[in-house]
Design an enzyme around this catalytic site. Structure first.
Site, PDB file in Angstrom:
ATOM      1  N   HIS A 201       0.855  -1.186   0.000  1.00  0.00           N
ATOM      2  CA  HIS A 201       0.000   0.000   0.000  1.00  0.00           C
ATOM      3  C   HIS A 201       0.894   1.240   0.000  1.00  0.00           C
ATOM      4  O   HIS A 201       1.952   1.242   0.621  1.00  0.00           O
ATOM      5  CB  HIS A 201      -0.915  -0.009   1.230  1.00  0.00           C
ATOM      6  CG  HIS A 201      -1.960   1.057   1.166  1.00  0.00           C
ATOM      7  ND1 HIS A 201      -1.699   2.375   1.488  1.00  0.00           N
ATOM      8  CD2 HIS A 201      -3.252   1.011   0.771  1.00  0.00           C
ATOM      9  CE1 HIS A 201      -2.802   3.091   1.310  1.00  0.00           C
ATOM     10  NE2 HIS A 201      -3.763   2.287   0.870  1.00  0.00           N
TER      11      HIS A 201
ATOM     12  N   GLU B  32      -4.015   2.394  -7.295  1.00  0.00           N
ATOM     13  CA  GLU B  32      -4.385   3.475  -6.367  1.00  0.00           C
ATOM     14  C   GLU B  32      -3.403   4.618  -6.515  1.00  0.00           C
ATOM     15  O   GLU B  32      -2.328   4.598  -5.901  1.00  0.00           O
ATOM     16  CB  GLU B  32      -4.245   2.973  -4.918  1.00  0.00           C
ATOM     17  CG  GLU B  32      -5.429   2.286  -4.354  1.00  0.00           C
ATOM     18  CD  GLU B  32      -5.449   2.379  -2.815  1.00  0.00           C
ATOM     19  OE1 GLU B  32      -6.544   2.499  -2.296  1.00  0.00           O
ATOM     20  OE2 GLU B  32      -4.404   2.339  -2.169  1.00  0.00           O
TER      21      GLU B  32
HETATM   22  P1  13P Z   1      -9.684   6.563   0.478  1.00  0.00           P
HETATM   23  O1  13P Z   1     -10.789   5.685  -0.060  1.00  0.00           O
HETATM   24  O2  13P Z   1      -9.970   7.056   1.864  1.00  0.00           O
HETATM   25  O3  13P Z   1      -9.265   7.607  -0.485  1.00  0.00           O
HETATM   26  O4  13P Z   1      -8.412   5.599   0.684  1.00  0.00           O
HETATM   27  C1  13P Z   1      -8.020   4.791  -0.351  1.00  0.00           C
HETATM   28  C2  13P Z   1      -7.044   3.791   0.149  1.00  0.00           C
HETATM   29  O5  13P Z   1      -5.921   4.111   0.481  1.00  0.00           O
HETATM   30  C3  13P Z   1      -7.503   2.393   0.252  1.00  0.00           C
HETATM   31  O6  13P Z   1      -6.437   1.532   0.393  1.00  0.00           O
END
Ligand code: 13P
Length: 255
Positions: free
Chosen positions: A96, A168
């Protein structure tokens, strides 16, 4: 068609056991033990709360936010994949961006964990994505290619197909900003083209970063992503169920 996958990353939330118990009770009440046909979910609470989350509804399973690749031994402070498996965890988030940023994880440390998680029969959810600086410097595809290649390197085709990638972008996390639907679709195509011919359609690719019920269609369903990785909004069982319902309906209409 692969079912839609909702992954909830609670990060370091909530704080008390009572809140975790309340969450579960509300989730059970909201789902009424429903079994979705086209949607499934995995929730990733903190390590401290994993064992408390044992009464999840039927379409839900447990995920961990991180893990240590050795089976056991003198590694003070670590929680191993073997321990997670024994607790009934099915998925584990790896790499992550918060772990890359604050805990020095790199493509190499993630690759070691992918290999080990698969050995302990956990499904790795490998988080990939560029920072704002990398985006502005036109390096997005280069960054993504290095992250994807490193995660699958040395794995057999069968192993690689068990990986789930979560795109992400760092700048979209918690910011309320997201790439456009078209951009997400293009990124999905780029990622698929990095994967081997035959694995291409089997590996699931999720989108994460400021996902909420009202943009689910735009950032996930319309661009053909296989699911979402959700932070803040996953802390509300109501929102989780709304998103599962929305995905279920969308998939139903597509059939
Ligand atoms: P948010 O949905 O709060 O933007 O966070 C995304 C995230 O880091 C999920 O792993």
């Amino acid at each position: 068609m692969k079912p839609f996958l909702f992954v909830g990353n609670f990060k370091a939330n909530p704080v008390t056991r009572e809140e975790v118990e309340q969450y579960q009770a509300l989730l059970l009440r909201e789902t009424g033990e429903k079994r979705w046909q086209h949607a499934e979910a995995a929730l990733a609470p903190s390590f401290a709360h994993l064992a408390l989350m044992e009464s999840l509804p039927p379409s839900f399973s447990l995920a961990a936010q991180h893990g240590f690749p050795e089976k056991n031994g003198p590694y003070t402070g670590e929680v191993t994949f073997a321990m997670l498996k024994d607790l009934g965890v099915g998925y584990v988030l790896l790499g992550h961006s918060e772990r890359r940023e604050y805990f020095h994880e790199t493509n190499d440390t993630v690759a070691v964990r992918v290999d080990s998680a698969l050995k302990f029969l956990l499904r790795p959810i490998v988080c990939i994505g560029e920072t704002k600086e990398e985006l502005d410097a036109g390096k997005r595809n280069e960054v993504l290619a290095a992250q994807v290649r490193s995660a699958v390197q040395g794995l057999s085709k069968m192993q690689a197909e068990k990986i789930i990638f979560a795109y992400e972008p760092r700048w979209a996390i918690g910011s309320g900003m997201t790439p456009t639907s078209k951009e997400i679709q293009e990124i999905k195509d780029t990622l698929r083209s990095l994967l081997g011919e035959t694995s291409r359609e089997r590996i699931r690719i999720l989108y994460g970063g400021s996902v909420k019920d009202s943009n689910l269609e735009e950032v996930c369903l319309a661009p053909g992503m296989d699911g979402v990785l959700v932070g803040k909004e996953s802390l509300s069982p109501y929102e989780v169920v709304k998103m599962m319902e929305r995905a279920e309906k969308y998939y139903d209409h597509k059939q």
